[in-house]
Design an enzyme around this catalytic site. Structure first.
Site, PDB file in Angstrom:
ATOM      1  N   HIS A   1      -2.522   3.157   5.458  1.00  0.00           N
ATOM      2  CA  HIS A   1      -3.637   2.985   5.984  1.00  0.00           C
ATOM      3  C   HIS A   1      -4.079   1.721   6.227  1.00  0.00           C
ATOM      4  O   HIS A   1      -3.235   0.569   5.641  1.00  0.00           O
ATOM      5  CB  HIS A   1      -4.868   3.633   5.505  1.00  0.00           C
ATOM      6  CG  HIS A   1      -5.543   3.040   4.322  1.00  0.00           C
ATOM      7  ND1 HIS A   1      -6.901   3.263   3.963  1.00  0.00           N
ATOM      8  CD2 HIS A   1      -5.120   2.209   3.468  1.00  0.00           C
ATOM      9  CE1 HIS A   1      -7.232   2.586   3.010  1.00  0.00           C
ATOM     10  NE2 HIS A   1      -6.035   1.866   2.533  1.00  0.00           N
TER      11      HIS A   1
ATOM     12  N   CYS B   1      -7.037  -5.569   2.700  1.00  0.00           N
ATOM     13  CA  CYS B   1      -6.935  -4.129   3.298  1.00  0.00           C
ATOM     14  C   CYS B   1      -6.965  -4.091   4.884  1.00  0.00           C
ATOM     15  O   CYS B   1      -6.666  -3.203   5.210  1.00  0.00           O
ATOM     16  CB  CYS B   1      -8.334  -3.382   2.663  1.00  0.00           C
ATOM     17  SG  CYS B   1      -8.017  -3.271   0.882  1.00  0.00           S
TER      18      CYS B   1
ATOM     19  N   HIS C   1      -1.022  -1.058   4.518  1.00  0.00           N
ATOM     20  CA  HIS C   1      -0.474  -1.071   3.284  1.00  0.00           C
ATOM     21  C   HIS C   1      -0.650   0.584   2.855  1.00  0.00           C
ATOM     22  O   HIS C   1      -1.025   1.344   3.775  1.00  0.00           O
ATOM     23  CB  HIS C   1      -1.320  -1.771   2.266  1.00  0.00           C
ATOM     24  CG  HIS C   1      -2.691  -1.561   2.094  1.00  0.00           C
ATOM     25  ND1 HIS C   1      -3.536  -1.838   3.043  1.00  0.00           N
ATOM     26  CD2 HIS C   1      -3.482  -0.940   1.080  1.00  0.00           C
ATOM     27  CE1 HIS C   1      -4.943  -1.403   2.673  1.00  0.00           C
ATOM     28  NE2 HIS C   1      -4.794  -0.769   1.691  1.00  0.00           N
TER      29      HIS C   1
ATOM     30  N   HIS D   1      -1.129   3.972  -0.362  1.00  0.00           N
ATOM     31  CA  HIS D   1      -1.767   4.433  -1.422  1.00  0.00           C
ATOM     32  C   HIS D   1      -1.078   5.674  -2.259  1.00  0.00           C
ATOM     33  O   HIS D   1      -0.408   6.590  -0.988  1.00  0.00           O
ATOM     34  CB  HIS D   1      -3.090   4.662  -1.869  1.00  0.00           C
ATOM     35  CG  HIS D   1      -4.076   3.364  -1.558  1.00  0.00           C
ATOM     36  ND1 HIS D   1      -3.961   2.247  -2.294  1.00  0.00           N
ATOM     37  CD2 HIS D   1      -4.793   2.789  -0.361  1.00  0.00           C
ATOM     38  CE1 HIS D   1      -4.830   1.287  -1.829  1.00  0.00           C
ATOM     39  NE2 HIS D   1      -5.093   1.602  -0.728  1.00  0.00           N
TER      40      HIS D   1
ATOM     41  N   ASP E   1      -0.014  13.763   4.013  1.00  0.00           N
ATOM     42  CA  ASP E   1       1.047  13.250   3.011  1.00  0.00           C
ATOM     43  C   ASP E   1       2.134  12.629   4.066  1.00  0.00           C
ATOM     44  O   ASP E   1       2.772  13.110   4.847  1.00  0.00           O
ATOM     45  CB  ASP E   1       1.679  14.429   2.496  1.00  0.00           C
ATOM     46  CG  ASP E   1       2.544  13.984   1.371  1.00  0.00           C
ATOM     47  OD1 ASP E   1       2.212  12.838   0.849  1.00  0.00           O
ATOM     48  OD2 ASP E   1       3.592  14.389   1.192  1.00  0.00           O
ATOM     49  N   HIS E   2       2.540  11.287   3.426  1.00  0.00           N
ATOM     50  CA  HIS E   2       3.638  10.510   4.054  1.00  0.00           C
ATOM     51  C   HIS E   2       3.335  10.150   5.512  1.00  0.00           C
ATOM     52  O   HIS E   2       4.044  10.127   6.362  1.00  0.00           O
ATOM     53  CB  HIS E   2       5.058  11.255   3.895  1.00  0.00           C
ATOM     54  CG  HIS E   2       5.573  11.073   2.462  1.00  0.00           C
ATOM     55  ND1 HIS E   2       5.092  11.840   1.525  1.00  0.00           N
ATOM     56  CD2 HIS E   2       6.617  10.245   1.972  1.00  0.00           C
ATOM     57  CE1 HIS E   2       5.808  11.441   0.416  1.00  0.00           C
ATOM     58  NE2 HIS E   2       6.638  10.502   0.609  1.00  0.00           N
TER      59      HIS E   2
ATOM     60  N   GLU F   1      -7.955   6.435  -4.797  1.00  0.00           N
ATOM     61  CA  GLU F   1      -7.296   5.644  -3.896  1.00  0.00           C
ATOM     62  C   GLU F   1      -6.238   4.702  -5.042  1.00  0.00           C
ATOM     63  O   GLU F   1      -5.190   4.549  -4.721  1.00  0.00           O
ATOM     64  CB  GLU F   1      -8.313   4.665  -3.039  1.00  0.00           C
ATOM     65  CG  GLU F   1      -7.423   3.789  -2.004  1.00  0.00           C
ATOM     66  CD  GLU F   1      -8.506   3.090  -1.018  1.00  0.00           C
ATOM     67  OE1 GLU F   1      -8.888   3.585  -0.124  1.00  0.00           O
ATOM     68  OE2 GLU F   1      -8.637   1.941  -1.491  1.00  0.00           O
TER      69      GLU F   1
END
Lengths: 137, 137, 137, 137, 137, 137
Positions: A17, A36, A42, A44, A82-83, A127
């Site tokens: 994100h 950020c 980047h 998480h 996810d991913h 996070e």
């Protein structure tokens, strides 16, 4: 005293994100969101804990079948996020800044539609190990 | 028996990445790397454990000052990789696939240049709580 | 291939300590040990993992009875160090700087005397979640 | 339903302390506080989780900038308590017994003065993994 | 120096077991195994970490595809042991005492048959957070 | 604002259990409880967190002596359930299905009788790291 019990199910997903407000200049975005705001994203390992509260069924001893709750989370949340790149790959965050706060609210709304209205719902989202959020507070 | 003691320092960074072999077709990439091949990237909270082995200095009782080790990791690894897109933002992974294995080897080589050659070095990298790697093995 | 299995037992103790070399000036001590040199001490929750390696006994399936190992750790290490000031309350660290490295070596030597010599021994000591040591390396 | 979201930030500090009531005899102190009454102190790795609750700002998606919250905790709590002897080195616990309960209340009051009054605040403090407290309850 | 990297995959299963040597009297069994000898069984959440060591493939950057390793563990270990009574429901522990040591050796032998012989294998098994074993040592 | 502080104590026990409703056919039991219905039982490492809320005593700074709380949990809960088969070895679950929800309610009722009525009580029980419950909700 109420007979209500809360049950919790923990799941996780990995996503990229970027925090960004398109109505602001790059300088303001950088001041507010710091690293950020990196334009190349980047990511998480998000840990998600879903809390469902109600009275246990006397025949099963379950507030809710944890296998069913896990499947609902998987089908409606993990398969979506996810991913993925939250900003680019998802409808929900095309206009909405994917802060932990906003992700938790979005996940709550998604799950709320699939869980019996007699049951209360709350979402906690990590996070990182050091930054996490809860909705509703 | 040796008097050597190993000391470990744990740090972390968050990054986006994508697994991809540019010499392969999209179909082969997808077959091999699955959802880790998502062209828009996904991300992780990487946990890094650096192990340094040697004899403690009799004056300090330290194998190595952990504050110094932490600073070296911060200056040469975290500042380079934290809140970055490994594929796009770093020299190291422009040609090299950023698997956990390759990231660990790269971090080892970076750190090796900054740590006293009389000390042994090993790197452990957690991509998720369930997937992690160690180099050298 | 060897039939050896390693067994691990985790215990913990809480102690105060101060890092200090009495042969140095206050200024040197402060430069080397920083806030760990605070004359009034600070403290830690030490996590201790003891590893014992050998061939399981065919009658029990045990390398060593974990209850016995736990009792040995309790009797000879925890009773000595738990809720103590390592510098003031213990013989071992009256002259020796209580760094994690030195504490691990001391604990190893204490335990070595109480564990069957056919078994190998290793000690891992966490001073914090982010700083830990292992002896012998 | 409220739009409020809770955000949490985890930090840690290491300190020495001793539980003691100066109005009691040594015998009573020892009976009540046991080995926590050791006159030479013992210590802990304190884990601190600060919870701040409010409505996310629509421009940032933040209830509160976690970087700012982390800085406030660092400037007003960690710099005061980290690597200190709570009984000897701090104003707050010169007269007040540094139990986990009292430390949590003190940290709450310190932080309350630095956080926007429209936001709710709660403090959780881990003295060990097995003993922790929360204020206000 | 070797180019070998170790990769680790963590999985878990829940099972009941009882420690018992049928060649001993009840009294001896009780003396040796204590409450682990309870004839009606007790149980654990077993955490399993499988370590595979080899040189990363230059085309993938993988020592071994973690998805494949996870599937092998699932097909040959978890499907056999998860939610089972190790003493009653499994061939492996009908004659063999299901200590953590013996379970780790059994899992190693099962997995060894399904993993490329050019790769080294090691198994770590947590019976509880405080008791765990590793094979081969 | 209230002066109340919550204190938490974490303990653990290992037990075997089976989910089963004797009023149902095997087929219905299997459909509802899946592999948790295994007639030979399976097991868990249960983590128990007991929360007690009240005003700290001004003389001690304690809401409740954690040593006393730990002893109460040990004497009335752990001694009853640890290393037991919940279905076969305990009065409480001879008729009652030992789901996490029901176990938490039973533990709450046991502890409630031994804790000062001016103090509030809540129980959290982890069946696995991913499934846990809280009572009262």
């Amino acid at each position: 005293m109420s007979n209500k019990v809360a049950v919790f199910r923990k799941e996780h997903f990995n996503a990229a994100h970027r925090l960004h407000n398109p109505g602001w200049t790059d300088e303001v975005n950088n001041n507010v969101f710091g690293k950020c705001n990196n334009p190349n994203y980047h990511g998480h390992n998000y840990e998600l804990i879903v809390k469902v509260t109600g009275e246990p069924d006397v025949r099963t001893g379950f507030v809710m079948d944890m296998k069913l709750l896990s499947d609902i989370i998987k089908d409606y949340v993990l398969d979506k996020f996810d991913h993925k790149n939250l900003n680019l790959d998802t409808e929900e965050f095309r206009q909405l800044n994917p802060t932990a706060e906003n992700i938790a609210v979005v996940i709550y709304r998604i799950l709320r539609a699939h869980i019996d209205t007699r049951l209360d719902l709350q979402v906690r989202l990590y996070e990182t190990e050091r930054n996490f959020v809860e909705y509703p507070a």
